[in-house]
Motif scaffolding. Sequence first.
Motif, PDB file in Angstrom:
ATOM      1  N   LEU A 296     -14.093  16.389   4.767  1.00 59.36           N
ATOM      2  CA  LEU A 296     -12.659  16.483   4.502  1.00 59.36           C
ATOM      3  C   LEU A 296     -11.885  16.773   5.780  1.00 59.36           C
ATOM      4  O   LEU A 296     -10.909  16.083   6.112  1.00 59.36           O
ATOM      5  CB  LEU A 296     -12.368  17.572   3.474  1.00 59.36           C
ATOM      6  CG  LEU A 296     -10.887  17.617   3.163  1.00 59.36           C
ATOM      7  CD1 LEU A 296     -10.580  16.808   1.916  1.00 59.36           C
ATOM      8  CD2 LEU A 296     -10.356  18.996   3.072  1.00 59.36           C
ATOM      9  N   ASN A 297     -12.343  17.785   6.519  1.00 56.51           N
ATOM     10  CA  ASN A 297     -11.599  18.199   7.707  1.00 56.51           C
ATOM     11  C   ASN A 297     -11.550  17.104   8.765  1.00 56.51           C
ATOM     12  O   ASN A 297     -10.538  16.928   9.452  1.00 56.51           O
ATOM     13  CB  ASN A 297     -12.195  19.486   8.294  1.00 56.51           C
ATOM     14  CG  ASN A 297     -11.991  20.645   7.334  1.00 56.51           C
ATOM     15  OD1 ASN A 297     -11.091  20.597   6.490  1.00 56.51           O
ATOM     16  ND2 ASN A 297     -12.843  21.660   7.417  1.00 56.51           N
ATOM     17  N   ARG A 298     -12.664  16.392   8.868  1.00 54.76           N
ATOM     18  CA  ARG A 298     -12.692  15.320   9.865  1.00 54.76           C
ATOM     19  C   ARG A 298     -11.618  14.272   9.529  1.00 54.76           C
ATOM     20  O   ARG A 298     -10.912  13.778  10.399  1.00 54.76           O
ATOM     21  CB  ARG A 298     -14.079  14.683   9.888  1.00 54.76           C
ATOM     22  CG  ARG A 298     -14.354  13.896  11.147  1.00 54.76           C
ATOM     23  CD  ARG A 298     -15.784  13.459  11.228  1.00 54.76           C
ATOM     24  NE  ARG A 298     -16.125  12.631  10.063  1.00 54.76           N
ATOM     25  CZ  ARG A 298     -17.364  12.412   9.656  1.00 54.76           C
ATOM     26  NH1 ARG A 298     -18.384  12.982  10.283  1.00 54.76           N
ATOM     27  NH2 ARG A 298     -17.599  11.642   8.617  1.00 54.76           N
ATOM     28  N   ALA A 299     -11.500  13.975   8.238  1.00 56.69           N
ATOM     29  CA  ALA A 299     -10.544  12.925   7.846  1.00 56.69           C
ATOM     30  C   ALA A 299      -9.111  13.435   7.813  1.00 56.69           C
ATOM     31  O   ALA A 299      -8.178  12.735   8.219  1.00 56.69           O
ATOM     32  CB  ALA A 299     -10.927  12.377   6.480  1.00 56.69           C
ATOM     33  N   ALA A 300      -8.926  14.667   7.345  1.00 56.30           N
ATOM     34  CA  ALA A 300      -7.566  15.166   7.091  1.00 56.30           C
ATOM     35  C   ALA A 300      -6.775  15.379   8.380  1.00 56.30           C
ATOM     36  O   ALA A 300      -5.556  15.523   8.351  1.00 56.30           O
ATOM     37  CB  ALA A 300      -7.621  16.452   6.273  1.00 56.30           C
ATOM     38  N   ARG A 301      -7.465  15.370   9.505  1.00 56.45           N
ATOM     39  CA  ARG A 301      -6.773  15.447  10.804  1.00 56.45           C
ATOM     40  C   ARG A 301      -6.022  14.153  11.101  1.00 56.45           C
ATOM     41  O   ARG A 301      -5.139  14.115  11.939  1.00 56.45           O
ATOM     42  CB  ARG A 301      -7.807  15.631  11.923  1.00 56.45           C
ATOM     43  CG  ARG A 301      -8.345  17.036  12.068  1.00 56.45           C
ATOM     44  CD  ARG A 301      -8.926  17.218  13.470  1.00 56.45           C
ATOM     45  NE  ARG A 301      -9.898  16.197  13.823  1.00 56.45           N
ATOM     46  CZ  ARG A 301     -11.216  16.327  13.682  1.00 56.45           C
ATOM     47  NH1 ARG A 301     -11.723  17.450  13.213  1.00 56.45           N
ATOM     48  NH2 ARG A 301     -12.040  15.358  14.022  1.00 56.45           N
ATOM     49  N   LYS A 302      -6.459  13.092  10.455  1.00 60.25           N
ATOM     50  CA  LYS A 302      -5.881  11.773  10.784  1.00 60.25           C
ATOM     51  C   LYS A 302      -4.814  11.389   9.770  1.00 60.25           C
ATOM     52  O   LYS A 302      -4.980  11.601   8.585  1.00 60.25           O
ATOM     53  CB  LYS A 302      -6.980  10.707  10.768  1.00 60.25           C
ATOM     54  CG  LYS A 302      -8.087  11.021  11.746  1.00 60.25           C
ATOM     55  CD  LYS A 302      -9.220  10.035  11.666  1.00 60.25           C
ATOM     56  CE  LYS A 302     -10.361  10.521  12.560  1.00 60.25           C
ATOM     57  NZ  LYS A 302     -11.621   9.865  12.259  1.00 60.25           N
ATOM     58  N   PRO A 303      -3.733  10.782  10.262  1.00 61.61           N
ATOM     59  CA  PRO A 303      -2.717  10.309   9.314  1.00 61.61           C
ATOM     60  C   PRO A 303      -3.257   9.131   8.507  1.00 61.61           C
ATOM     61  O   PRO A 303      -4.178   8.440   8.948  1.00 61.61           O
ATOM     62  CB  PRO A 303      -1.570   9.866  10.221  1.00 61.61           C
ATOM     63  CG  PRO A 303      -2.208   9.550  11.526  1.00 61.61           C
ATOM     64  CD  PRO A 303      -3.400  10.446  11.657  1.00 61.61           C
ATOM     65  N   PHE A 304      -2.632   8.910   7.369  1.00 64.16           N
ATOM     66  CA  PHE A 304      -3.094   7.822   6.504  1.00 64.16           C
ATOM     67  C   PHE A 304      -3.087   6.473   7.233  1.00 64.16           C
ATOM     68  O   PHE A 304      -3.983   5.651   7.043  1.00 64.16           O
ATOM     69  CB  PHE A 304      -2.233   7.757   5.238  1.00 64.16           C
ATOM     70  CG  PHE A 304      -2.713   6.714   4.276  1.00 64.16           C
ATOM     71  CD1 PHE A 304      -3.853   6.935   3.504  1.00 64.16           C
ATOM     72  CD2 PHE A 304      -2.041   5.495   4.138  1.00 64.16           C
ATOM     73  CE1 PHE A 304      -4.311   5.973   2.611  1.00 64.16           C
ATOM     74  CE2 PHE A 304      -2.503   4.526   3.255  1.00 64.16           C
ATOM     75  CZ  PHE A 304      -3.637   4.770   2.486  1.00 64.16           C
ATOM     76  N   SER A 305      -2.080   6.280   8.070  1.00 60.16           N
ATOM     77  CA  SER A 305      -1.992   4.992   8.779  1.00 60.16           C
ATOM     78  C   SER A 305      -3.261   4.726   9.594  1.00 60.16           C
ATOM     79  O   SER A 305      -3.749   3.599   9.668  1.00 60.16           O
ATOM     80  CB  SER A 305      -0.769   4.970   9.689  1.00 60.16           C
ATOM     81  OG  SER A 305      -0.827   6.073  10.571  1.00 60.16           O
ATOM     82  N   LYS A 306      -3.818   5.788  10.176  1.00 60.16           N
ATOM     83  CA  LYS A 306      -5.033   5.624  10.987  1.00 60.16           C
ATOM     84  C   LYS A 306      -6.239   5.437  10.057  1.00 60.16           C
ATOM     85  O   LYS A 306      -7.116   4.594  10.298  1.00 60.16           O
ATOM     86  CB  LYS A 306      -5.193   6.858  11.882  1.00 60.16           C
ATOM     87  CG  LYS A 306      -6.545   7.030  12.523  1.00 60.16           C
ATOM     88  CD  LYS A 306      -6.497   6.677  14.002  1.00 60.16           C
ATOM     89  CE  LYS A 306      -7.858   6.875  14.680  1.00 60.16           C
ATOM     90  NZ  LYS A 306      -8.520   5.607  14.959  1.00 60.16           N
ATOM     91  N   ILE A 307      -6.290   6.248   9.005  1.00 54.21           N
ATOM     92  CA  ILE A 307      -7.412   6.161   8.057  1.00 54.21           C
ATOM     93  C   ILE A 307      -7.500   4.735   7.491  1.00 54.21           C
ATOM     94  O   ILE A 307      -8.570   4.147   7.440  1.00 54.21           O
ATOM     95  CB  ILE A 307      -7.201   7.161   6.881  1.00 54.21           C
ATOM     96  CG1 ILE A 307      -7.136   8.593   7.401  1.00 54.21           C
ATOM     97  CG2 ILE A 307      -8.241   6.965   5.789  1.00 54.21           C
ATOM     98  CD1 ILE A 307      -8.407   9.361   7.372  1.00 54.21           C
TER      99      ILE A 307
END
Length: 839
Positions: A296-307
């Motif tokens: 979760l933490n690894r992903a939540a650092r990134k904005p949705f546009s990047k994800i």
Amino acid sequence: MYFHRQAKNYSLTLIGFFSIFIATPGAKADEPSSLSQPSMKLWYNKPSGKVWESALPVGNGRLGAMVYGNVQTETIQLNEHTLWSGSPNRNDNLLALDSLEVIRKLIFEGKQKQAENLANKVLISKQSHGQIFGPAGEVHLSFPGHDHYTHYYRELDLERAVAKTSYTVGGVTYTREVIASLSERIIAVRLTASRPRSISFTASFSSPQPNVEVKTLHSRQLTFAGTTIDHEGVKGMVRYKGIAQINPEGGEIFSADTSITVRNANAVTIYISVATNFNHYNDITGDESNRAAVYLNRAARKPFSKIIRDHVSAYQQYFNRVKINLGMTEPSAAKLPTNERLKNFSSTNDPEFAALYYQFGRYLLISSSQPGGQPANLQGIWNGSLRPAWDSKYTININAQMNYWPAEKTNLSELHEPFLKMVKELAATGRKTAADMYGARGWVAHHNTDIWRITGAVDGAFWGAWTNGGGWTSQHLWEHYLYTGDVAFLQTAYPILKGAALFYIDYLMEHPRLGYLVANPDESPENAPAAHQGSSLDAGVTMTNQIIFDVFSSTIRAAELLKKDQAFMDTLVHTRNRLAPMHIGQHAQIQEWLDDIDDPNDNHRHISHLYGLFPSNQISAYRTPDLFSAAKTTLIHRGDLSTGWSMGWKVNWWARLQDGNHAYKLIQNQLTPVGVNRGGGGTYDNLFDAHPPFQIDGNFGCVSGITEMLMQSADGAVHLLPAVPDVWRASGSIGGIKAIGGFEIVELKWKDAQLVKVVVKSHLGGNLRLRVPNAIELSEASMVEATGENPNPFYKIAGTLKPVVSAKARISPVETRETLLFDVATQAGKTYTFQQQMP
Ligand code: FUC
């Protein structure tokens, strides 16, 4: 009412395609195909309501989600690939060995029912019959005041692997996008609105799992945790943890005990991670909480546009490899929603829908099977029920294998890995089963397995006394080698192939009446001849003989290539010659059993004795015409309508029989809304295959079948356009599919069922033998007329044992279209372009 449906404009699609290349530097940009394909969206103008089979699937091989697209309360149903009931266990019946001789004797004496009764006591597991792939639960998002809406639309975009819902309330257009990120181990949900400060909702969680605890944390995280259920005496010990983190942009967020509310946000991203303590089939010491937090933490650092950018790019590495175009649909038919097109498919010509269904199958494999994850199970990675049909596990007398039929040929070879790994694991657990139950060396698996890699016999002797789950699945290792030429992989596969062969060496025995070496007890999956008092038990059934023939042949070839085990090879060659050959019976059919007792009116869904026609290549139009003709007779006897997966298999069989129209008829039967085919399967609104209930095997089986209609490579040559149906013959193209020996069909274009252009990339070099319907020419190299055996070692075929033919059989001559056969000596890495030769 307006729809966001993409204009059906091919040049637009093309521009879209190239712009993706610019936007995603990670994508492989070599040889962008000039092929176009129709719109790749499933779309609907109604929400799913309560119907799970209308919801749209997303997945990344670790997490799966079903997106309902309901307006007032959205439901996103979650799965995690290792969330299974039970814990590490074995299920062998240790009484087997002592009674084996008695069972065998009873079978040879024709007392099958007595043998089956005994087998039920001593062979069949008295422990687990396989554990259950369970659901993680559902995230609900309730939007107050959204009960009256207009402009509803939802879609699954197969080109980007994004599920999207949109609608309008009070002049504001709301949009939700859901992805199962292929670059992060999360599900991401993005909520946007056409006017600022418009997004207000409450998030909650529910689960059919009985032991789940739901909590909120830091006002932004909704968490759930629990332990999976016990089943059949095996304690549930898989612990799971889920975290849904809600990141609003603007507005307010606050939490209650088990829910989180957002008010007046401009946009919101929800990141959902789920993890378990599962490490391995015999190790569940992982830390689910830590894992869920790290993902979760690894992903939540990134904005949705990047994800989403990273996700689309990772996804397209797989998806974009193949493009298909089976012809154009009447625009008025093509513009209908997916459920309408499904309804119309069997009565209208909608080639774009067939192309969509094909790519949907590839989408499903990409989404449910990723390296390092669990293989796609009976429902892929999507199950909402605590007690799904057949536990949503792995049935290895056909279903799990069928899931992987498209893997190599539709250029998704890496996605075969989870299945191949499972085979390796079964070889480890099945070694003890072989020794303890049958006193045999090598390894064995029966007709089912699960995440704990059980290899004992389950369900009942009628189904479970079948010892070829190992033999058959092991052939996928060999298949992977044949497509990739990966010798290092073959080194690791060899002990498993050898172990499968070794089991049969010890298990086979001489048939007292017929003299062949046969498996006993044995059965032809799930079918029983009337002559055997309703018992399926027998010795030396046709499918088993065919599987053993393949296991021996591939082990021999692997040993030759790796220069290993000369003495063992000699044993295999010698033993293979003593196996029972196929028998053509009194009705000119392939006999299912060694005795000529088939009922031509039997329309059982399993037609196991045609394993030799597909997926194997022991039955060939060119090498074994009598068997080829008999296989056709058998298939006609069995009829068309059946369960979903059975119809999927039939598409492949009719393709191998080079009858494109009959293959297409099966596609029409399969692509019929569930419930319409009396007594048969069909397809749900979300294009999931219906046994019924939902089983994903039929989706994958049909994709393999469509590929086989356009190209086959199992019979000594790359055979182009072997079974094009009349409805697709006018013009079409496919690009990116793979043939044995590392040949990639970069482009294959036809007109009037004649080849117009063929581009082949040779990844491994070697002789390219082409079987084609019309004359073609090549400028880069010379083509010679082919004679004799194909010198390409990947195309070396073991000669089928000469069939035994009943004196009563009246075999009709085989009819196939004329073809031309050419050889081209290719070099690794080079591409060859063939054009139609004008007369
Ligand atoms: C086999 C089939 C059934 C079903 C089950 C999962 O037992 O005979 O039709 O597909 O697997």
